[in-house]
Design an enzyme around this catalytic site. Structure first.
Site, PDB file in Angstrom:
ATOM      1  N   ALA A 163       0.808  -1.214   0.000  1.00 51.75           N
ATOM      2  CA  ALA A 163       0.000   0.000   0.000  1.00 51.75           C
ATOM      3  C   ALA A 163       0.842   1.265   0.000  1.00 51.75           C
ATOM      4  O   ALA A 163       0.366   2.327  -0.396  1.00 51.75           O
ATOM      5  CB  ALA A 163      -0.925   0.002   1.204  1.00 51.75           C
ATOM      6  N   SER A 179       4.476   1.061  -0.937  1.00 51.50           N
ATOM      7  CA  SER A 179       5.565   0.899  -1.904  1.00 51.50           C
ATOM      8  C   SER A 179       5.425  -0.434  -2.613  1.00 51.50           C
ATOM      9  O   SER A 179       4.772  -1.352  -2.124  1.00 51.50           O
ATOM     10  CB  SER A 179       6.936   0.981  -1.214  1.00 51.50           C
ATOM     11  OG  SER A 179       7.152  -0.126  -0.369  1.00 51.50           O
ATOM     12  N   GLY A 180       6.054  -0.514  -3.770  1.00 56.66           N
ATOM     13  CA  GLY A 180       6.153  -1.768  -4.496  1.00 56.66           C
ATOM     14  C   GLY A 180       7.603  -2.167  -4.584  1.00 56.66           C
ATOM     15  O   GLY A 180       8.511  -1.337  -4.428  1.00 56.66           O
ATOM     16  N   ARG A 181       7.835  -3.439  -4.800  1.00 57.91           N
ATOM     17  CA  ARG A 181       9.205  -3.882  -4.993  1.00 57.91           C
ATOM     18  C   ARG A 181       9.221  -5.074  -5.925  1.00 57.91           C
ATOM     19  O   ARG A 181       8.222  -5.814  -6.046  1.00 57.91           O
ATOM     20  CB  ARG A 181       9.896  -4.224  -3.665  1.00 57.91           C
ATOM     21  CG  ARG A 181       9.480  -5.501  -2.974  1.00 57.91           C
ATOM     22  CD  ARG A 181       8.237  -5.425  -2.186  1.00 57.91           C
ATOM     23  NE  ARG A 181       8.222  -4.397  -1.173  1.00 57.91           N
ATOM     24  CZ  ARG A 181       7.107  -3.938  -0.642  1.00 57.91           C
ATOM     25  NH1 ARG A 181       5.931  -4.406  -1.045  1.00 57.91           N
ATOM     26  NH2 ARG A 181       7.131  -3.016   0.277  1.00 57.91           N
ATOM     27  N   ASP A 237      -1.293 -10.444  -1.138  1.00 65.12           N
ATOM     28  CA  ASP A 237       0.029 -10.490  -0.524  1.00 65.12           C
ATOM     29  C   ASP A 237       0.020 -11.233   0.809  1.00 65.12           C
ATOM     30  O   ASP A 237       1.006 -11.895   1.159  1.00 65.12           O
ATOM     31  CB  ASP A 237       0.633  -9.093  -0.374  1.00 65.12           C
ATOM     32  CG  ASP A 237      -0.286  -8.080   0.294  1.00 65.12           C
ATOM     33  OD1 ASP A 237      -1.344  -8.467   0.814  1.00 65.12           O
ATOM     34  OD2 ASP A 237       0.056  -6.878   0.262  1.00 65.12           O
ATOM     35  N   THR A 271       1.060  -2.163   6.681  1.00 62.38           N
ATOM     36  CA  THR A 271       0.015  -1.150   6.814  1.00 62.38           C
ATOM     37  C   THR A 271      -1.145  -1.691   7.640  1.00 62.38           C
ATOM     38  O   THR A 271      -1.745  -0.978   8.445  1.00 62.38           O
ATOM     39  CB  THR A 271      -0.471  -0.711   5.428  1.00 62.38           C
ATOM     40  OG1 THR A 271       0.639  -0.163   4.704  1.00 62.38           O
ATOM     41  CG2 THR A 271      -1.554   0.328   5.519  1.00 62.38           C
ATOM     42  N   GLY A 321       6.675  -6.349   7.217  1.00 63.21           N
ATOM     43  CA  GLY A 321       7.504  -5.234   7.648  1.00 63.21           C
ATOM     44  C   GLY A 321       7.581  -5.065   9.148  1.00 63.21           C
ATOM     45  O   GLY A 321       8.612  -4.646   9.692  1.00 63.21           O
TER      46      GLY A 321
END
Length: 497
Positions: free
Chosen positions: A15, A17-19, A242, A264, A411
């Site tokens: 939500a 960042s992307g990687r 995810d 998030t 995270g």
């Protein structure tokens, strides 16, 4: 027999960042490397909050190009996972009809009212097993009913499937993410035609269902040209929600474990073989989302580190930027359980001035207001630990599945204070890691489909457990203090913490 080690790209969209991660997997080996990270910045325009989906797709292409530079232009596969519930609308030619609307946009309130008028929540839960969240896809579609955009749509494509479509030209609806729409029957793994009929939802909008491990096409020639990759490169359906990918990579041994997928959001629960859809489960607001290999993710959504992320944004905006590591160190020295809030309160969903809103919530329920950023951060983390405690206690009671250890992945596994407070609150050891669990689960499903690893979900988890760094936190302090705080918060807020 398994093949030699192979290399896969995991596209993991969060939500904030992307990687794109590069995973090298084989029997007994699993190595993950980040090759590209890019921001995910929602954009408000015309009174609506949108995802900047084209920017995200460019980030994906840049990441695949970076992966190719690491491997000499060769990849053995690509998989895409991301957040749930949101979708893009395509016309009959496959063109996108506007940027997807963000689940935090307030339009969903109207959709909730329309659905509730058509089918009571008791019946909705019995049919789908999905907890009430005001932004579920079903409510979003109800909010969009009658709009020219939805009227022109030929297909509704969930965000990870939309990215995969642009990579391959092939449409599908991956099941773990489809289960979050509130339109799937978790007992059959198929669409709930009862719910669709009662709510007027056109199921033909959704492309055919596919499962983790199913082929999802190959990279298109123009994608190969833009990324410098040598074809053919297969794309595999992974646990495209995810959280489904993250739970697949929980490094558990045996079944007596709980997980908290943190970021998030905090998604706290257990893994089951069958859904729990009774009245007590509905009243406790637990959800039954489908996972890899036919599992059920029985969990409760709570607000997660969004609360702290929004505080950091607010302090930076008013000229008081906080360095996270120093803030957490100072928060760890503050009085425990001085100020707590209901971390499941939907009032915290919207963005904006979170420190003020937390202080107001404390004042309304008789707790002291946090006086500075360190006390606010401690309020957030104590509140999340209480929410984790309550969710995992009730998950055990409702499912009959005992828990001996809690795995924190995502995270939040990097947040040592949150992990320790969760161990203290739950009275159970916490194993933290891997932080990039979603990308690892993504890679493992691809690798098993390609034949470079083999075995059951338990075998995949053993590979994670033996190859990834993990940190263990033992419970400390007086468990009675946490139980008392939970009871007081229930009494003052009228809701579960």
């Amino acid at each position: 027999m398994p093949t030699a080690q192979q290399t896969f790209a995991a596209v993991d969209l969060g939500a904030s960042s992307g990687r794109v991660m590069l995973g090298r997997a084989g029997e007994g080996s699993l190595l993950l490397t980040e090759v590209h990270r890019f921001p995910n910045r929602p954009v408000a325009a015309g009174g609506t909050l949108h995802w900047d989906i084209l920017s995200l797709f460019q980030g994906v292409l840049d990441g695949l190009r970076a992966a190719g530079r690491e491997t000499g232009g060769r990849l053995d596969g690509v998989g895409v996972d991301g957040w749930a519930v949101d979708y893009g609308l395509l016309d009959a030619t496959g063109a996108l009809l506007g940027n997807p609307v963000h689940y935090r946009d307030p339009r969903t309130a109207e959709g909730v009212a329309r659905v509730q008028a058509a089918v009571p929540f008791e019946e909705l839960y019995a049919a789908t097993g999905i907890q009430h969240l005001p932004f579920n896809t079903l409510y979003q579609l109800a909010a969009a009913a009658g709009t020219p955009q939805l009227g022109a749509a030929d297909k509704a494509v969930l965000v990870p499937d939309l990215i995969a479509y642009w990579l391959t030209g092939e449409l599908g609806t991956e099941l773990t993410n489809a289960s979050t729409t509130q339109l799937i029957d978790p007992r059959t793994g198929g669409w709930s035609r009862l719910v669709a009929e009662r709510t007027g939802t056109d199921l033909s909008l959704f492309p055919p269902l596919r499962h983790p491990g199913d082929p999802a096409g190959t990279l298109l020639p123009d994608v190969l040209a833009r990324t410098g990759l040598a074809g053919p490169v297969p794309v595999t359906a992974v646990g495209s929600h995810d959280t489904a990918s993250a739970v697949a990579a929980v490094p558990a041994g045996g079944s007596a474990f709980a997980y908290i997928a943190t970021g998030t959001w905090s998604l706290a629960g257990t893994e089951l073989d069958a859904p729990v859809v009774g009245d007590a489960s509905r009243a406790a607001n637990f959800t039954n989302e489908l996972g890899v290999d036919g599992t059920v993710r029985y969990l409760r959504n709570v607000m997660g580190l969004w609360l702290l992320q929004e505080c950091l944004r607010a302090w930076e905006a008013d000229g008081r930027p906080q360095e996270l590591a120093a803030l957490l160190e100072e928060a760890g020295r503050r009085q425990p359980l001085r100020s707590v809030v209901d971390a499941g309160n939907p009032a915290f969903i919207a963005p904006g001035d979170m420190p003020r809103r937390l202080a107001e919530a404390c004042r309304r329920t008789g707790y002291p207001e946090p006086r500075n950023p360190a006390e606010t951060a401690r309020c957030v983390l104590d509140s999340l630990a209480l929410a984790h405690r309550e969710a995992l206690t009730e998950a055990q009671e409702l499912s009959g599945r005992p828990v001996k250890v809690v795995h924190v992945v995502g995270g939040g596994a990097r947040n040592a204070l949150l992990c320790q407070l969760t161990a203290d609150a739950c009275g159970l050891p916490v194993v933290a890691g891997p932080a990039e669990a979603a990308a690892l689960g993504n890679v493992l499903v691809q690798a098993r489909a390609a034949g470079s690893v083999s075995g059951s979900l338990a075998d995949l988890r053993e590979l994670v457990r033996t190859t990834q760094p993990l940190c263990r936190y033992e419970p400390r302090g007086d468990a009675g203090e946490w139980a008392g705080a939970a009871e007081r918060l229930r009494a003052t807020s009228g809701a579960r913490p």
